[in-house]
Design a protein around this motif. Structure first.
Motif, short mmCIF file in Angstrom:
data_model
loop_
_atom_site.label_atom_id
_atom_site.label_comp_id
_atom_site.label_asym_id
_atom_site.label_seq_id
_atom_site.Cartn_x
_atom_site.Cartn_y
_atom_site.Cartn_z
N ASN A 94 0.82 -1.20 0.00
CA ASN A 94 0.00 0.00 0.00
C ASN A 94 0.87 1.27 0.00
O ASN A 94 0.40 2.35 0.34
CB ASN A 94 -0.92 0.00 1.22
CG ASN A 94 -2.14 0.87 1.02
OD1 ASN A 94 -2.71 0.94 -0.08
ND2 ASN A 94 -2.55 1.56 2.07
N TYR A 95 2.16 1.09 -0.38
CA TYR A 95 3.11 2.20 -0.53
C TYR A 95 3.34 2.97 0.77
O TYR A 95 3.62 4.17 0.77
CB TYR A 95 2.65 3.18 -1.63
CG TYR A 95 2.42 2.51 -2.96
CD1 TYR A 95 3.49 2.08 -3.73
CD2 TYR A 95 1.13 2.28 -3.43
CE1 TYR A 95 3.29 1.45 -4.95
CE2 TYR A 95 0.92 1.65 -4.65
CZ TYR A 95 2.01 1.23 -5.41
OH TYR A 95 1.81 0.60 -6.61
N GLN A 96 3.25 2.23 1.91
CA GLN A 96 3.59 2.84 3.18
C GLN A 96 5.06 2.53 3.48
O GLN A 96 5.46 1.37 3.46
CB GLN A 96 2.71 2.26 4.30
CG GLN A 96 1.23 2.50 4.11
CD GLN A 96 0.89 3.98 4.12
OE1 GLN A 96 1.43 4.74 4.92
NE2 GLN A 96 -0.01 4.38 3.23
N PRO A 97 5.89 3.55 3.73
CA PRO A 97 7.32 3.29 3.96
C PRO A 97 7.55 2.47 5.23
O PRO A 97 6.90 2.72 6.26
CB PRO A 97 7.91 4.70 4.09
CG PRO A 97 6.76 5.57 4.48
CD PRO A 97 5.55 4.98 3.83
N LEU A 98 8.42 1.48 5.13
CA LEU A 98 8.77 0.65 6.29
C LEU A 98 9.96 1.30 6.99
O LEU A 98 11.04 1.41 6.42
CB LEU A 98 9.11 -0.76 5.83
CG LEU A 98 8.02 -1.48 5.00
CD1 LEU A 98 8.51 -2.84 4.54
CD2 LEU A 98 6.73 -1.61 5.79
N THR A 99 9.75 1.72 8.23
CA THR A 99 10.80 2.47 8.95
C THR A 99 11.50 1.65 10.01
O THR A 99 12.40 2.15 10.69
CB THR A 99 10.17 3.71 9.60
OG1 THR A 99 9.12 3.29 10.49
CG2 THR A 99 9.58 4.64 8.55
N GLY A 150 17.11 2.35 3.71
CA GLY A 150 18.40 2.77 3.15
C GLY A 150 19.56 1.90 3.56
O GLY A 150 20.72 2.26 3.32
N GLN A 151 19.31 0.75 4.18
CA GLN A 151 20.37 -0.16 4.59
C GLN A 151 20.58 -1.21 3.49
O GLN A 151 20.10 -2.35 3.58
CB GLN A 151 20.01 -0.83 5.92
CG GLN A 151 19.83 0.17 7.06
CD GLN A 151 19.35 -0.49 8.35
OE1 GLN A 151 18.67 0.13 9.15
NE2 GLN A 151 19.71 -1.74 8.57
#
Length: 567
Positions: free
Chosen positions: A90-95, A131-132
């Protein structure tokens, strides 16, 4: 995607929701949160069935569950996996990786291969969002190791697409393109045509990164036409933007102008890449005033180190085209300084370090393999030489024993000759035994030389291994050895070699040599090895020589025939 399809799927989703709410209503309190084991399992079943085709509805459903009411590690792991899937789709960023790691820890030691694959895959997706990239690569590769054990080509296509994007970010563009191609194959098998289109779009981007602008523009053009047919404005805009970049880099003014006109009808994103490309475009059409205006707007923004490299490069080109050589050199020095600093940082990046370690390990393995091959070859040669030496030792020892027995028998014959009338039967028996022993002492040599002759072609390929045999042949055909053989033959066959040498036949040394080995009992192949000839020629020479003796010395031929008959 067609509007009618969307409406149809929405109806199905709405009906599913109504049915689900009706079924689990008794397990829900007035706060709208789903509780109770059966209700939670029913919601998770519905989420899993629709998460691929209706991620928005799946995401809204999974959020109805009260996570504190989920009992048992199995159900918590499934909830963690489905929640991450719904959020990501659902295009929710995974933080954070804390939730998906719960699924990874559970399924990594269970036999549910499908869920284990998905947990590693979405762990990699989470790391990409965070970003990892090094951790993302490791997680995605762990999922790839399970790809051969699952039957879902759609999931495989998603994995290969993610691996391709990760590798492209690491500038391993060739490998990235290979993974995008594998993704297309899997999506085609799964009937996911639109996913295949996006994978093709990623291949075009890889070509763009490789500066293969002509091929990239061609692929973007194909994707653009399909995107227009499906009314996908986002994909269409992306293709137009990249085609514009390709045209500028290829200095194709006509096509660049056409793409520029297309871009003007779309929303303008005031980012660094767009501003720099506008500056390059106006440099291409020699409108330096607008080019400088876009460049000034770029300098006003917040620039990263990578952005600064591009800005200094474009500034260098613009100053050079305007004839401002001194200013161009100043920009170029800054460009080189920041680029060198960026390269040093890239080489110290974890991904680059991991690649260096990988290549170093592969080089060490290849070195070890090479050393092992040399060691095995040397060991094989040494073993073969030892075997041949052992065989020769046995042959020589057998020959010495045979010669000793021959001398013992000859001595006995000499003693018995004085009493010939009394011991005539014993003498004949001993003579027969002497003849047999004479031949037997050369049986091993005959076998060795015959094998050597039959494998003469292989000898050339393994000259070192058969050098010992060649040395043995040279020793066997030396004058001293031949003299000893003549002595044995004369004693055994009543002076046969002396008769052949003193006759009026005028036999040549080669003919005497042939007769010597024939009387000794060697085979035609063995004689061929000794004389450096073929066994066919040896048989022919033998026949001609016997015919010659028959014609010129019939009496001698009779003695020779008796000697040969005793073989």
């Amino acid at each position: 995607m067609r509007i009618s399809d969307i409406i149809f799927r929405n109806r199905i989703a709405i009906c599913s929701l109504v049915f689900l709410f009706a079924m689990i209503g008794c397990n829900r309190s007035n706060d709208g949160v789903v509780r109770g084991r059966r209700a939670i399992n029913a919601v998770m079943d519905s989420v899993e069935s629709m998460v691929n085709d209706n991620p928005a509805y799946a995401d809204s459903l999974i959020k109805l569950i009260d996570p504190y009411n989920i009992k048992g590690a199995k159900h918590r792991a499934r909830y963690a996996l489905l929640y991450t899937m719904a959020e990501y789709k659902n295009y929710q960023p995974l933080t954070s990786d804390s939730l998906i790691m719960e699924a990874v820890r559970y399924y990594s030691i269970r036999n549910n291969i499908d869920y284990r694959f998905l947990s590693y895959y979405y762990l990699g997706c989470a790391y990409v969002d965070m970003g990892q990239m090094t951790d993302a690569s490791v997680a995605l590769v762990q999922a790839e190791q399970l790809a051969d054990h699952i039957d879902n080509d759609y999931w495989k296509g998603l994995l290969y697409s993610s691996l391709g994007e990760t590798l492209r970010e690491s500038l391993e563009v060739t490998r990235a393109e290979e993974y995008f191609s594998k993704a297309i194959t899997c999506f085609d098998s799964a009937g996911k045509d639109y996913h295949s289109l996006y994978a093709l779009y990623q291949i075009a981007r890889s070509r763009y990164v490789m500066h293969d602008f002509k091929e990239a523009d061609s692929i973007f053009h194909v994707v653009e036409n399909i995107a227009i047919a499906h009314e996908d404005s986002m994909l269409n805009s992306g293709c137009i933007c990249f085609r514009f970049y390709c045209s500028v880099y290829m200095e194709n003014k006509d096509n660049a102008r056409k793409m520029y006109d297309e871009l003007k009808t779309r929303p303008v994103y005031n980012n660094t890449d767009y501003l720099l490309m506008m500056s390059l475009y106006f440099q291409l059409i020699e409108d330096y005033e607008k080019a400088e205006s876009y460049l000034e707007d770029t300098w006003k923004g917040s620039l990263s180190e990578t952005d600064s490299i591009h800005v200094y490069f474009v500034s260098t080109l613009l100053a050079e085209k305007k004839g401002e050589i001194k200013e161009s050199m100043t920009y170029f020095k800054e460009y080189v300084a920041i680029q060198n600093k960026s390269m040093r940082r890239l080489l110290n990046h974890p991904i680059a370090g991991a690649q260096r370690d990988y290549l170093r390990t592969m080089a060490e393995l290849e070195s070890i393999k090479a050393r092992n091959r040399v060691t095995i070859l040397v060991a094989s040669i040494i073993i073969c030489i030892l075997i041949i030496s052992f065989l020769i030792f046995i042959i020589l020892n057998h020959r010495l024993q045979s010669q000793k027995e021959i001398h013992d028998y000859l001595s006995t014959i000499d003693d018995l000759t004085a009493r010939e009338s009394v011991n005539e039967g014993k003498i004949n028996l001993l003579n027969s035994q002497v003849k047999d022993l004479l031949r037997q002492q050369f049986v091993s040599s005959d076998y060795l030389y015959t094998r050597y002759y039959e494998q003469i072609d292989d000898n050339k390929k393994a000259e070192r291994l058969f050098r010992v045999v060649k040395t043995q042949i040279d020793q066997f055909t030396s004058p001293k050895s031949l003299s000893r053989i003549d002595e044995l033959l004369n004693k055994t066959f009543d002076g046969i070699m002396n008769k052949l040498s003193s006759t009026d036949l005028e036999l040549k040394e080669k003919e005497l040599l042939l007769l010597r080995f024939v009387l000794t009992g060697f085979s035609a192949k063995s004689i061929a090895a000794l004389l450096g000839d073929t066994h066919i020629n040896i048989n022919q020479r033998k026949k001609r020589l016997l015919d010659k003796i028959q014609n010129k010395a019939p009496d001698l031929m009779e003695d020779l025939r008796n000697a040969l008959a005793s073989r």
